[in-house]
Design an enzyme around this catalytic site. Structure first.
Site, PDB file in Angstrom:
ATOM      1  N   HIS A  44      19.379  -9.515  -6.145  1.00  0.00           N
ATOM      2  CA  HIS A  44      18.559 -10.529  -6.364  1.00  0.00           C
ATOM      3  C   HIS A  44      17.603 -10.517  -7.628  1.00  0.00           C
ATOM      4  O   HIS A  44      16.653  -9.993  -7.930  1.00  0.00           O
ATOM      5  CB  HIS A  44      17.383 -10.315  -5.021  1.00  0.00           C
ATOM      6  CG  HIS A  44      18.039 -10.505  -3.628  1.00  0.00           C
ATOM      7  ND1 HIS A  44      17.355 -10.276  -2.531  1.00  0.00           N
ATOM      8  CD2 HIS A  44      19.248 -10.851  -3.550  1.00  0.00           C
ATOM      9  CE1 HIS A  44      17.855 -10.724  -1.786  1.00  0.00           C
ATOM     10  NE2 HIS A  44      19.216 -10.940  -1.890  1.00  0.00           N
ATOM     11  N   HIS A  96      25.964  -7.297  -4.895  1.00  0.00           N
ATOM     12  CA  HIS A  96      25.276  -8.535  -4.586  1.00  0.00           C
ATOM     13  C   HIS A  96      23.678  -7.952  -4.939  1.00  0.00           C
ATOM     14  O   HIS A  96      23.298  -6.919  -4.404  1.00  0.00           O
ATOM     15  CB  HIS A  96      25.505  -8.995  -3.313  1.00  0.00           C
ATOM     16  CG  HIS A  96      24.274  -9.855  -2.791  1.00  0.00           C
ATOM     17  ND1 HIS A  96      24.130 -10.902  -3.383  1.00  0.00           N
ATOM     18  CD2 HIS A  96      23.250  -9.885  -1.703  1.00  0.00           C
ATOM     19  CE1 HIS A  96      23.171 -11.640  -2.826  1.00  0.00           C
ATOM     20  NE2 HIS A  96      22.373 -10.867  -1.782  1.00  0.00           N
ATOM     21  N   HIS A 119      18.562 -17.604  -4.190  1.00  0.00           N
ATOM     22  CA  HIS A 119      18.612 -16.266  -3.580  1.00  0.00           C
ATOM     23  C   HIS A 119      19.098 -15.164  -4.460  1.00  0.00           C
ATOM     24  O   HIS A 119      18.262 -14.275  -4.351  1.00  0.00           O
ATOM     25  CB  HIS A 119      19.911 -16.583  -2.379  1.00  0.00           C
ATOM     26  CG  HIS A 119      20.303 -15.455  -1.776  1.00  0.00           C
ATOM     27  ND1 HIS A 119      20.563 -15.406  -0.389  1.00  0.00           N
ATOM     28  CD2 HIS A 119      20.239 -14.168  -2.006  1.00  0.00           C
ATOM     29  CE1 HIS A 119      20.839 -14.377  -0.077  1.00  0.00           C
ATOM     30  NE2 HIS A 119      20.499 -13.405  -0.817  1.00  0.00           N
ATOM     31  N   GLU A 138      26.667  -9.092   4.325  1.00  0.00           N
ATOM     32  CA  GLU A 138      27.448  -9.965   3.478  1.00  0.00           C
ATOM     33  C   GLU A 138      28.762  -9.329   3.411  1.00  0.00           C
ATOM     34  O   GLU A 138      29.573  -9.846   2.475  1.00  0.00           O
ATOM     35  CB  GLU A 138      26.705  -9.873   2.101  1.00  0.00           C
ATOM     36  CG  GLU A 138      25.515 -10.399   1.814  1.00  0.00           C
ATOM     37  CD  GLU A 138      25.113 -11.819   1.951  1.00  0.00           C
ATOM     38  OE1 GLU A 138      26.188 -12.583   2.478  1.00  0.00           O
ATOM     39  OE2 GLU A 138      23.979 -12.254   1.859  1.00  0.00           O
TER      40      GLU A 138
HETATM   41  O1  2HA Z   1      21.661  -7.158   2.040  1.00  0.00           O
HETATM   42  O2  2HA Z   1      20.654  -9.226   0.198  1.00  0.00           O
HETATM   43  O3  2HA Z   1      22.040 -11.395   1.340  1.00  0.00           O
HETATM   44  C1  2HA Z   1      20.786  -8.021   2.148  1.00  0.00           C
HETATM   45  C2  2HA Z   1      20.887  -9.402   1.150  1.00  0.00           C
HETATM   46  C3  2HA Z   1      21.408 -10.419   2.122  1.00  0.00           C
HETATM   47 ZN    ZN Z   2      20.855 -11.144  -0.724  1.00  0.00          ZN
END
Ligand code: 2HA
Ligand code: ZN
Length: 270
Positions: free
Chosen positions: A145, A143, A215, A119
């Site tokens: 999840h 970032h 995502h 990313e």
């Molecule tokens: O780093 O989360 O979106 C791996 C991820 C890709």
């Molecule tokens: Zn991701």
């Protein structure tokens, strides 16, 4: 290991500690998630000497002229959040954008060859926008999840910026107090793509967190911890939502009046 300046050492500690938290939260399965920090005062040291001899240049498809010569710490592609602390030097890279802004050099000196997160372009375009807008103090991007927040985006009604924000604010007071501007919502796009990078940059002009449908999310802050806090507060609302649903209880939620009072309270505090 090459001599490291204090800012880099502090940034590595930040990434390591938050990486562990992300894993504990269950938001970092396998190699999910990535973090970057812009380094303000990069002191030239052995790492840069290495660069001159190794010529580790990687071209980018975008020209990032606003980032010319800037230095970043970024997590490596394939690295696991839970393992960063075990070997930070093999999990986090120091990169420097070329003078022309057309690529980057890897400054860090690792035993095995490691490359930045998939990313990277999203991170760099966000950093560029932050600098363009003179938001120099916001240097960290994360970032991750977050499970319940992602789950919400699988429900048609909440895969919508307005409905999503209404729900988030109506469940947990913190989100009116500290995420008053709300969160951005980006309909599903391919991760690591220029399209998602562009959409995220646009969304973060108005928010500190942008949700990626089905995502995860991207959050920005002065520190990695501050970016984590935003995700944590927003995800808390989603978690409470599902707790009530799982118990088959009707969610009462905060009333408009209560939310408005919280908003006034927040304005008085700032
Ligand atoms: O780093 O989360 O979106 C791996 C991820 C890709
Ligand atoms: Zn991701």
């Amino acid at each position: 290991m090459a001599e490291r300046n204090i800012e880099i050492k502090r940034a590595i500690k930040e990434i390591t500690e938050t990486g562990k938290l992300l894993w504990q939260k269950g938001w970092a399965e396998r190699n999910a998630g990535n973090i970057s920090i812009r380094i303000e005062k990069y002191i030239h040291d052995n790492e840069e000497k290495n660069l001159k001899t190794k010529k580790t240049f990687y071209k980018l498809n975008n020209k990032l002229t606003n980032l010319s010569g800037k230095v970043f710490l970024v997590t490596a592609t394939g690295s696991r959040m839970r393992d960063i602390g075990k070997n930070p030097d093999e999990s986090i890279l120091t990169i420097k954008i070329s003078d022309k802004g057309d690529g980057y050099y890897i400054l860090s000196n690792t035993k095995n060859k490691i490359l930045p997160t998939s990313e990277l372009i999203v991170h760099l375009l966000i950093h560029q926008e932050l600098l363009k807008n003179k938001l120099h103090e916001i240097r960290a991007i994360a970032h991750t999840h977050p499970t319940e927040l992602i789950a919400l985006t699988h429900i048609k009604k909440y895969a919508d910026e307005k409905n999503l924000n209404k729900l988030i604010k109506s469940i947990h007071p913190e989100n009116t107090m500290f995420v008053n501007e709300g969160v951005g919502f980006i309909p599903f796009l391919l991760p690591g793509s220029y399209d998602i990078a562009e959409a995220t940059v646009k969304s973060l002009q108005k928010h500190k967190l942008a949700v990626w449908e089905k995502h995860g999310c991207f959050a920005v802050g002065k520190t990695v911890s501050a970016a984590f806090d935003i995700v944590d507060m927003v995800n808390k609302s989603a978690k409470i939502f599902f707790l009530c649903k799982a118990a088959r209880l009707k969610l009462q939620g905060l009333s408009e009046k209560q939310i408005q009072k919280l908003s006034v309270l927040m304005n008085n505090l700032h």
